[in-house]
Design a protein around this motif. Structure first.
Motif, PDB file in Angstrom:
ATOM      1  N   ALA A 158      53.987  31.442  32.275  1.00 34.52           N
ATOM      2  CA  ALA A 158      54.405  32.836  31.690  1.00 34.52           C
ATOM      3  C   ALA A 158      54.183  32.674  30.218  1.00 34.52           C
ATOM      4  O   ALA A 158      53.813  33.969  29.405  1.00 34.52           O
ATOM      5  CB  ALA A 158      56.040  32.892  31.712  1.00 34.52           C
ATOM      6  N   ILE A 159      54.101  31.621  29.637  1.00 35.79           N
ATOM      7  CA  ILE A 159      53.526  31.712  27.897  1.00 35.79           C
ATOM      8  C   ILE A 159      52.271  30.897  27.854  1.00 35.79           C
ATOM      9  O   ILE A 159      51.999  30.423  26.588  1.00 35.79           O
ATOM     10  CB  ILE A 159      54.612  31.226  27.323  1.00 35.79           C
ATOM     11  N   GLY A 160      51.627  30.587  28.783  1.00 38.16           N
ATOM     12  CA  GLY A 160      50.326  29.987  28.885  1.00 38.16           C
ATOM     13  C   GLY A 160      50.341  28.600  28.239  1.00 38.16           C
ATOM     14  O   GLY A 160      49.147  27.973  27.983  1.00 38.16           O
ATOM     15  N   TYR A 161      51.424  27.649  28.783  1.00 40.28           N
ATOM     16  CA  TYR A 161      51.455  26.281  28.675  1.00 40.28           C
ATOM     17  C   TYR A 161      50.422  25.803  29.770  1.00 40.28           C
ATOM     18  O   TYR A 161      50.722  26.101  30.896  1.00 40.28           O
ATOM     19  CB  TYR A 161      52.869  25.788  28.478  1.00 40.28           C
ATOM     20  N   PRO A 162      49.420  24.876  29.470  1.00 43.13           N
ATOM     21  CA  PRO A 162      48.440  24.289  30.518  1.00 43.13           C
ATOM     22  C   PRO A 162      49.299  23.340  31.433  1.00 43.13           C
ATOM     23  O   PRO A 162      48.788  22.234  31.347  1.00 43.13           O
ATOM     24  CB  PRO A 162      47.499  23.767  29.840  1.00 43.13           C
ATOM     25  N   ASP A 163      50.084  23.644  32.240  1.00 47.25           N
ATOM     26  CA  ASP A 163      50.677  22.406  33.091  1.00 47.25           C
ATOM     27  C   ASP A 163      49.833  22.518  34.402  1.00 47.25           C
ATOM     28  O   ASP A 163      48.948  23.257  34.771  1.00 47.25           O
ATOM     29  CB  ASP A 163      52.201  23.018  33.447  1.00 47.25           C
ATOM     30  N   LEU A 164      50.439  21.949  35.448  1.00 45.86           N
ATOM     31  CA  LEU A 164      49.837  21.665  36.706  1.00 45.86           C
ATOM     32  C   LEU A 164      49.502  22.731  37.408  1.00 45.86           C
ATOM     33  O   LEU A 164      48.327  23.279  37.706  1.00 45.86           O
ATOM     34  CB  LEU A 164      50.434  20.788  37.428  1.00 45.86           C
ATOM     35  N   VAL A 165      50.432  23.786  37.506  1.00 45.05           N
ATOM     36  CA  VAL A 165      50.664  25.136  38.232  1.00 45.05           C
ATOM     37  C   VAL A 165      49.630  25.952  37.494  1.00 45.05           C
ATOM     38  O   VAL A 165      48.643  26.624  38.174  1.00 45.05           O
ATOM     39  CB  VAL A 165      51.976  25.558  38.352  1.00 45.05           C
ATOM     40  N   ALA A 166      49.640  26.142  35.985  1.00 48.79           N
ATOM     41  CA  ALA A 166      48.803  26.863  35.590  1.00 48.79           C
ATOM     42  C   ALA A 166      47.273  26.337  35.280  1.00 48.79           C
ATOM     43  O   ALA A 166      46.566  27.565  35.951  1.00 48.79           O
ATOM     44  CB  ALA A 166      49.167  27.000  33.815  1.00 48.79           C
ATOM     45  N   ILE A 167      47.012  25.449  35.273  1.00 50.55           N
ATOM     46  CA  ILE A 167      45.547  25.105  35.415  1.00 50.55           C
ATOM     47  C   ILE A 167      45.092  24.956  36.642  1.00 50.55           C
ATOM     48  O   ILE A 167      43.952  25.223  36.839  1.00 50.55           O
ATOM     49  CB  ILE A 167      45.075  24.004  34.228  1.00 50.55           C
ATOM     50  N   PHE A 168      45.746  24.219  37.468  1.00 48.87           N
ATOM     51  CA  PHE A 168      45.431  23.796  38.873  1.00 48.87           C
ATOM     52  C   PHE A 168      45.558  24.883  39.874  1.00 48.87           C
ATOM     53  O   PHE A 168      44.613  25.459  40.616  1.00 48.87           O
ATOM     54  CB  PHE A 168      45.675  22.411  38.981  1.00 48.87           C
ATOM     55  N   ALA A 169      46.598  25.041  40.141  1.00 49.84           N
ATOM     56  CA  ALA A 169      47.100  26.052  40.932  1.00 49.84           C
ATOM     57  C   ALA A 169      46.664  27.340  40.773  1.00 49.84           C
ATOM     58  O   ALA A 169      46.874  28.241  41.255  1.00 49.84           O
ATOM     59  CB  ALA A 169      48.514  25.836  41.427  1.00 49.84           C
ATOM     60  N   GLY A 170      46.514  27.579  39.378  1.00 52.09           N
ATOM     61  CA  GLY A 170      46.034  28.812  38.820  1.00 52.09           C
ATOM     62  C   GLY A 170      44.643  29.093  38.525  1.00 52.09           C
ATOM     63  O   GLY A 170      43.953  29.447  39.587  1.00 52.09           O
ATOM     64  N   THR A 171      44.186  28.610  37.358  1.00 50.50           N
ATOM     65  CA  THR A 171      42.739  28.967  37.048  1.00 50.50           C
ATOM     66  C   THR A 171      41.778  28.117  38.073  1.00 50.50           C
ATOM     67  O   THR A 171      40.764  28.641  38.704  1.00 50.50           O
ATOM     68  CB  THR A 171      42.404  28.381  35.620  1.00 50.50           C
ATOM     69  N   ALA A 172      41.955  26.867  38.400  1.00 52.36           N
ATOM     70  CA  ALA A 172      41.149  26.075  39.309  1.00 52.36           C
ATOM     71  C   ALA A 172      41.061  26.717  40.680  1.00 52.36           C
ATOM     72  O   ALA A 172      40.073  26.631  41.094  1.00 52.36           O
ATOM     73  CB  ALA A 172      41.588  24.555  39.490  1.00 52.36           C
ATOM     74  N   LEU A 173      42.199  27.256  40.977  1.00 54.27           N
ATOM     75  CA  LEU A 173      42.136  27.891  42.445  1.00 54.27           C
ATOM     76  C   LEU A 173      41.241  29.041  42.392  1.00 54.27           C
ATOM     77  O   LEU A 173      40.512  29.199  43.339  1.00 54.27           O
ATOM     78  CB  LEU A 173      43.501  28.311  42.795  1.00 54.27           C
ATOM     79  N   ASN A 174      41.584  29.803  41.527  1.00 54.41           N
ATOM     80  CA  ASN A 174      40.619  31.111  41.279  1.00 54.41           C
ATOM     81  C   ASN A 174      39.047  30.811  41.300  1.00 54.41           C
ATOM     82  O   ASN A 174      38.272  31.519  41.868  1.00 54.41           O
ATOM     83  CB  ASN A 174      41.113  32.003  40.313  1.00 54.41           C
ATOM     84  N   GLN A 175      38.941  29.782  40.605  1.00 60.87           N
ATOM     85  CA  GLN A 175      37.562  29.310  40.251  1.00 60.87           C
ATOM     86  C   GLN A 175      36.693  28.973  41.399  1.00 60.87           C
ATOM     87  O   GLN A 175      35.637  29.350  41.970  1.00 60.87           O
ATOM     88  CB  GLN A 175      37.417  28.283  39.015  1.00 60.87           C
TER      89      GLN A 175
END
Lengths: 387, 388
Positions: A332-349
């Protein structure tokens, strides 16, 4: 033949058969789902497997505790995410424990103002959704803090701005490790002497001085530590550049905001638990302790806290787990935790939804089980013994 | 009645210690307190002498436990003063913290610490003292109260009676100058109880403890007490030796509550008591509005009582042991109830007027229900209460 049927027709055998049938059918359904999934994925040409973990990610991350660049692999990104989640959780857990216990005890105070203040805090922050609170604190801090070209500075080398908190990087040298070793030795000496003192008291009935020498030793050590502080580290101060600060160490604002809001939210529940478990200790117990002449501190130490602890641990475990799981709201505030960067960005990429989701879930499950295990272990050591 | 005559009449000489000239150890003056808007104790006064065991007897729910908790400082009184050795520990202007009152207490519900073993429970009050100092006393107390085999156990795994003994040991070990005991032996088996009463008494006496005990159990009170008070209707209505309490009750309430007995209506004519059983010359007269003796160290039963007035309606009080069945007697009655008590029978006998009296006879003399019997009553040391 009839007798065999009759002998099998007992409550026990019947219940075993029913359970076996239920387990088998659940297993069958799962197998069907997995097989179906594999077939569908194969038809659409989506690969399945963990081979993608070795490929480059191609994007950077705001904060990482280990060396990470765009060229690093997904495996490394996975690790960065785990570490960031653990970092925000640990800071949150420590903060929430301190706030929760303080507020919980203050809530029991006889002071009118103290009581009302703590009740207001608890009632407000317990009854607002956690996501809303994270967004609230995020907007508040972003309004309050200055931009990086006009930072709020404490002393010469600590700067707080929208970019985060910058402070000198301390690299310890040999002298620091010597001081650390001295501290460890002092602690060991204290433990040994204290044990000896208890023994001495039981054997001779005389008191062997422990606390006063300990206080003096602590004071002396603190003094020496302060005097030698400048010699124990190599300092690297943050340097002002056109785009903010460089060098030194920094904490990004998101880490601070997320751990703070998680702590403030969870602490309301902890405070209520602390209050409830202290109140749950029978009034008669306090009276009995007072009748033995125990002073209020001794009463807390020997009667109230040991009994309150065994009530508080199980609910406290749940609250700790909640905080760790809620840290996934980091997105929600852009802190790079596991869900944000892995289940988020990495999944999309990478498009590897199944693998990434399972890996992420496995991490949270392991973290939760680890915390439960530690708390249960602690609970066993304080729980009521009945022999 | 002088002090000398008093001793002779009472028949129980407690020696110098009974003299009223000594300073009380605990002094309760005009104490009142209310619980949830309900007055529990009203203007109560009580004086406890040093190194004596004082017992407050009263029916269940009369405020005994609350009274002890007020003394210990757990409940705050609404008015009145409590002094220990002349020093005020509780008044409307000043309340000493329970920890600083130097009072040990054993609780009705035992209040053992469930997370500590029996041993740890007992020695908790000695935390600040070296074990060497109390080791011997600990062993003695543990042995006397039969706790030796329980020391390593935890409170939840032992019986109620064992918990109670543990609670007593815990209260006794620090040898407080004042010990408050709330029904100290109520959970004990009957056969163990008598032994424990004597042991508890000697443990208290050995350590020079001033004890205040509350109970509803008369036997416990009689065995333990040097003096006892009867708590009724929010105050202590009689305060005397156990012997006096039994034989010279100063109110209908006391007579009814302490021991068994029966009342017989009568009238006073020419200074003598006319009853169905004949004329009684020697009796103790207790008027309705007798002077308040609750704050007296020892209520001399007839002190300040007026002479009996003519034509007053009275009730004479008989103990069952003083009412004997004797076939030669001219007083006739019929047995309406029989209670077997082991060594004796208690008979309820109805007189021609309809009044009922109790008679206690050795159980070797057996009479049937409904049997007509003669009654012989010892007409001495009787108490006559004015009945309005």
């Amino acid at each position: 033949m009839k007798s065999l049927f009759a002998s099998l027709n007992t409550i026990r055998v019947r219940s075993y058969i029913i359970q076996a049938v239920v387990v088998l059918s659940i297993f069958l359904v799962i197998v069907l789902i997995v097989l179906n999934m594999i077939t569908n994925m194969r038809q659409r040409g989506i690969p399945l497997g963990l081979d993608f973990l070795d490929s480059e990610t191609g994007f950077s991350v705001l904060q990482s505790l280990i060396e990470y660049t765009e060229l690093s692999s997904y495996a490394k990104l996975f690790l960065v995410g785990i570490l960031n989640t653990i970092l925000v959780s640990v800071i949150g857990l420590v903060l929430t424990t301190i706030i929760g216990f303080t507020v919980g005890i203050a809530r029991l105070s006889n002071n009118w103002l103290m009581k009302k203040l703590t009740i207001s805090y608890i009632e407000i922050f317990r009854n607002l959704p956690i996501l809303l609170q994270i967004l609230f604190w995020n907007s508040i801090f972003r309004q309050i803090l200055p931009t990086s070209d006009n930072p709020f500075s404490i002393g010469e080398n600590i700067h707080i701005s929208l970019r985060g908190i910058f402070f000198p990087k301390l690299t310890p040298n040999a002298l620091f490790f010597v001081m650390l070793a001295v501290l460890v030795l002092l602690i060991i000496a204290f433990v040994v002497i204290r044990k000896y003192a208890v023994n001495y008291l039981n054997r001779t009935g005389k008191i062997f001085p422990v606390w006063r020498p300990t206080l003096i030793a602590m004071g002396l050590y603190g003094l020496v530590f302060l005097l030698l502080f400048d010699n124990m580290f190599a300092f690297e101060n943050p340097v002002a550049t056109r785009f903010g600060f460089d060098k030194g160490t920094s904490v990004i604002l998101e880490l601070f905001i997320l751990s703070f809001s998680l702590a403030v939210y969870t602490a309301t529940y902890i405070a209520e638990q602390v209050r409830a478990s202290i109140e749950a200790v029978d009034k008669g117990q306090k009276e009995a302790a007072a009748a033995l002449g125990l002073k209020p501190f001794m009463m807390l130490r020997y009667i109230v806290i040991p009994q309150a602890l065994r009530i508080i641990i199980p609910p406290l475990t749940n609250l700790y787990l909640n905080l760790v799981k809620n840290s996934s709201l980091a997105t929600a505030i852009g802190y790079p935790d596991l869900v944000a960067i892995f289940a988020g960005t990495a999944l999309n990429q990478s498009g590897r939804a199944i693998e990434i989701m399972f890996l992420t879930m496995a991490v949270y499950l392991s973290l939760s089980l680890l915390i439960s295990f530690l708390m249960n272990w602690y609970n066993r050591s304080v729980k009521l013994i009945e022999r | 009645m002088s002090q000398h005559e008093q001793g002779k009449n009472v028949g129980q000489n407690l020696g110098e210690s009974m003299g009223p000239h000594r300073e009380p150890f605990i002094s309760v003056e005009n104490l009142s307190f209310a619980y949830k808007g309900l007055t529990v104790i009203e203007a109560m006064s009580l004086q406890v002498m040093p190194k004596e065991i004082t017992c407050i007897l009263g029916a269940s729910g009369c405020g005994k436990t609350s009274f002890l908790k007020v003394l210990a400082g757990f409940i705050h009184p609404s008015s009145g003063v409590i002094k220990v050795r002349k020093k005020i520990i509780s008044s409307p202007y000043h309340l000493l913290a329970p920890q600083k009152r130097g009072m040990g207490m054993s609780f009705q519900d035992h209040a053992l610490f469930p997370h500590l073993s029996v041993y740890e429970n007992i020695v908790l009050g000695m935390k600040s003292k070296p074990p060497k100092e109390y080791k011997q006393r600990l062993e003695h107390i543990v042995h006397e109260l039969k706790l030796t085999s329980l020391l390593q156990k935890y409170p939840n795994s032992i019986s109620g009676g064992e918990q109670q003994r543990c609670s007593l040991a815990r209260a006794l070990l620090p040898a407080p100058s004042i010990l408050l005991l709330d029904e100290p032996l109520a959970s004990q088996d009957v056969e163990l109880k008598e032994k424990l009463i004597l042991k508890l008494r000697s443990l208290i006496k050995e350590n020079g403890i001033t004890a205040l005990l509350v109970t509803h159990d008369q036997q416990e009170a009689f065995y333990m007490a040097d003096r006892m008070g009867f708590l009724h209707n929010k105050r202590i209505i009689q305060f005397s030796t156990p012997y006096e309490m039994y034989h010279r009750p100063n109110s209908l309430w006391t007579a009814q509550f302490i021991g068994k007995g029966s009342f017989l209506a009568g009238e006073i004519t020419q200074g003598m008591l006319q009853t169905e059983l004949g004329t009684i010359k020697n009796f103790r007269y207790v008027p309705l509005n007798k002077p308040d003796t609750s704050s007296m160290l020892l209520s001399h039963s007839n002190v300040g009582y007026p002479k009996p007035q003519e034509k007053k309606q009275i009730k004479v009080f008989f103990r069952p042991s003083e009412t004997q069945i004797d076939s030669r007697s001219a007083i006739r009655g019929k047995i309406t109830a029989v209670f077997f008590q082991g060594d004796s029978f208690l008979y309820e006998i109805i007189l021609p007027s309809g009044a009922k009296v109790l008679s206690q006879m050795s159980s070797h003399y057996k009479y049937a229900l409904g049997e007509a019997v003669g009654l012989r009553i010892r007409l001495q040391n009787l108490t006559a209460f004015e009945s309005g």
